[in-house]
Design an enzyme around this catalytic site. Structure first.
Site, PDB file in Angstrom:
ATOM      1  CB  THR A 103      21.189 -27.898 -61.748  1.00  0.00           C
ATOM      2  OG1 THR A 103      20.444 -28.898 -62.415  1.00  0.00           O
ATOM      3  CG2 THR A 103      22.604 -27.888 -62.279  1.00  0.00           C
ATOM      4  CB  THR A 114      22.566 -31.546 -62.205  1.00  0.00           C
ATOM      5  OG1 THR A 114      21.144 -31.521 -62.169  1.00  0.00           O
ATOM      6  CG2 THR A 114      23.026 -32.593 -63.197  1.00  0.00           C
ATOM      7  CG  ASN A 127      17.038 -33.775 -64.383  1.00  0.00           C
ATOM      8  OD1 ASN A 127      17.278 -32.665 -64.844  1.00  0.00           O
ATOM      9  ND2 ASN A 127      16.152 -34.569 -64.920  1.00  0.00           N
ATOM     10  CB  SER A 168      24.148 -31.750 -69.721  1.00  0.00           C
ATOM     11  OG  SER A 168      24.109 -30.775 -68.711  1.00  0.00           O
ATOM     12  CB  SER A 169      21.182 -27.109 -70.496  1.00  0.00           C
ATOM     13  OG  SER A 169      20.240 -27.658 -71.377  1.00  0.00           O
ATOM     14  N   GLY A 191      18.215 -25.664 -65.718  1.00  0.00           N
ATOM     15  CA  GLY A 191      17.717 -26.506 -66.807  1.00  0.00           C
ATOM     16  C   GLY A 191      18.004 -25.893 -68.166  1.00  0.00           C
TER      17      GLY A 191
HETATM   18  N1  GLY Z   1      19.818 -31.931 -65.678  1.00  0.00           N
HETATM   19  C1  GLY Z   1      19.958 -30.678 -66.288  1.00  0.00           C
HETATM   20  C2  GLY Z   1      21.053 -30.625 -67.281  1.00  0.00           C
HETATM   21  O1  GLY Z   1      22.009 -31.385 -67.172  1.00  0.00           O
HETATM   22  O2  GLY Z   1      20.983 -29.833 -68.189  1.00  0.00           O
END
Ligand code: GLY
Length: 564
Positions: free
Chosen positions: A371, A389, A391, A442-443, A463
């Site tokens: 990301t 991102t 991922n 998502s984070s 992440g």
């Molecule tokens: N792929 C990491 C997120 O969106 O949190």
């Protein structure tokens, strides 16, 4: 869609009253860009030179990162672009998150015994959501920019065509994914010519990606989501086990989301709303700790208290959060001061609460530096905080032939089965179950913090740890520190499950760790650092503009220049 509880709303109003009652403060008169790659930062500065605004520059930086930082984001991925325009105090979040294809099913990653097949969830095109990034670039340029899309994509097209030199981050992240990428020799040939991790300084050229970018530049949305590029994407994805259709691409829609707003110690936060979990989690943590005097605490007390707050917010993330277009999120409840008071009542300063005592399920957690994030500001004070991102590093590790588009593996951000951890150790339940057309939770937490005196723009990859990193950066800014401090702070993290505080090496002494353990915490010191934070600050009182990139990686670029 998102509703806001009255008490934080009243606090925001108080802030705005304070802001307008101050003498008029000049615009910064300088531009600032901080991103994960100096060539992407240069792309943003180039657009500023050509008279573009912050939103124009955001398109150029996003597209350039897609070329020169292929491990972390890209045209085959998605992201959230948090925008703020001071002229009319307008804020929005442009949601370019990927969506599940129409043929996706809740148990698509389960074997006959109901076990999650991790390989399918993260490797190859079945792991890929329908990309949102290119649609978001078009949307940003059309709705908020001042220059033509083709001009904004110019630096990225040039970088894809002429190439860029491999740096240590490229190598490090490729090391994690090379064995997967080698399953698809044509993809490997792009990023690891000859099948090897390229040497430092080797030039990576992506002529097919340049062609795809050119189609987008010339035709806008249709250049990617309809016609020859779309046909190649679908054929290539499905030839290797994907389930995409031309309709999935043509139906992709960018959504503008109302931002999450909260306030803390005289500062207003504007941050990411669902399908990001970050803004709600940070607002919950700040609500929980607000009555405490963090500055008067020892480091151990502060880590303990914040970890207890993190634990509770991540529990709620697992239980309640998902795509707001599919699930009813109890935002009012989660952000209400009464809910915070109830959670606070369960926190003891002399003892850790076992996560098992707060209902839900276990997991494990790897570090993650994929990301990407950039922060920027133009001479009028327009702000962009964007986290993007694909991922995992290098996403699904697969490029449909003839497109240059490295696919994401964002489907793993769904909960493949209730309570079963994804690659970040995050768990989820019904709210984040797979459904056709749904956005995965998502984070990513692009954030802007304002007080009458100072403005901060910040965010980071990482992440599950993104939320706690941004939280620590926000607290450091509110303590009066500058971007160079926020981005380099030692980090700690708790995410409910696994029930542990993880620390960056060297942050706490052996004695301090023993004190936390005596409170009942499990403490793990990680061998690797995490995150790659990029921040920009405008100090309106002292007329200072600063930008900083995370010292944990050497490829970042942070610059401040006089605006045209
Ligand atoms: N792929 C990491 C997120 O969106 O949190």
């Amino acid at each position: 869609m998102i509703r806001f509880p009255s008490a934080p709303g009243a606090r925001v109003l108080a802030f705005l009253v304070l802001l307008v009652s101050l003498p008029a403060l000049a615009a910064p008169g300088r531009v600032a860009v901080s991103s994960a790659h100096e060539l992407a930062t240069a792309a943003g500065l180039e657009i500023f030179e050509q008279g573009g605004n912050a939103f124009d520059a955001a398109v150029a930086v996003s597209a350039a990162l897609a070329v020169v930082e292929p491990a972390s984001s890209g045209i085959g991925g998605g992201g959230f672009w948090l925008l703020h325009r001071p002229e009319d105090d307008f804020s929005t979040m442009v949601d370019g998150r990927e969506t599940a294809p129409a043929a996706a099913t809740r148990d698509m990653y389960l074997d006959d015994d109901g076990e999650v097949v991790r390989d399918l969830a993260i490797n190859g095109p079945l792991a890929a959501g329908i990309p949102g990034a290119p649609a978001a670039w078009v949307h940003l340029a059309d709705r908020y920019g001042t220059l033509p899309l083709a001009q904004l994509l110019g630096p990225a097209i040039r970088l894809a065509e002429e190439g860029f030199p491999v740096d240590s981050k490229y190598q490090t992240l490729l090391n994690f994914r090379a064995h997967i990428m080698l399953r698809w020799p044509d993809t490997a040939e792009i990023f690891m010519p000859g099948g090897d991790i390229p040497e430092l300084g080797a030039i990576i050229r992506q002529p097919e990606l340049a062609n795809t970018l050119r189609a987008l530049a010339e035709q806008g949305f249709d250049g990617f989501y309809r016609g020859p590029v779309a046909e190649k994407l679908v054929a290539g994805a499905n030839a290797e086990g994907g389930i995409w259709s031309l309709d999935d691409l043509a139906a992709y829609e960018v959504v503008e989301r109302e931002v999450i707003r909260t306030s803390y110690r005289g500062h207003e936060l504007i941050t990411a709303s669902p399908p990001s979990s970050g803004g709600i989690a940070i607002a919950q943590i700040l609500n929980l700790v607000e009555p405490y005097d963090l500055a008067a605490m020892s480091r151990v007390e502060r880590v303990h208290l914040l970890s207890e707050a993190m634990r509770r917010a991540y529990r709620d993330r697992a239980l309640y959060l998902g795509d707001p277009d599919f699930v009813e999120i109890p935002t009012d409840m989660l952000l209400s001061p009464h809910y915070a008071a109830g959670l606070r009542a369960g926190i003891r300063m002399d003892r850790a609460t076992p996560s098992a005592a707060l209902a839900a399920d276990p997991s494990l957690l790897p570090e993650s530096d994929n990301t990407t994030h950039f922060s920027l500001m133009d001479g009028d004070g327009n702000l962009v905080s964007a986290t993007l991102t694909i991922n995992l590093p290098y996403g699904a590790a697969y490029v449909p032939p003839g497109t240059g588009v490295l696919l994401n593996n964002e489907m793993d951000d769904f909960s493949a089965a209730p309570g079963v951890p994804n690659e970040y150790g995050l768990i989820g339940f019904e709210a984040n179950a797979i459904e056709p057309g749904k956005r995965m939770l998502s984070s990513m937490t692009p954030t802007i913090v304002q007080s009458p005196e100072r403005v901060a723009v910040l965010g980071t990859p990482g992440g599950a740890r993104i939320i706690t990193m941004v939280l620590l950066g926000v607290l450091d800014f509110i303590d009066g520190n500058d971007p160079a401090s926020w981005v380099s702070l030692p980090r700690f993290h708790h995410q409910y499950q696994p029930d542990e505080i993880s620390l960056e090496r060297g942050f706490l002494t052996e004695e301090e760790i023993a004190e936390l353990e005596a409170l009942g915490h499990e403490v793990t010191v990680r061998a690797r650092t995490w995150g790659n934070m990029h921040g920009v600050m405008w100090d309106r009182v002292n007329d200072r503009v600063e930008a900083a990139h995370d010292p944990r990686w050497d490829s970042g670029g942070a610059e401040v220049r006089d605006s045209r």
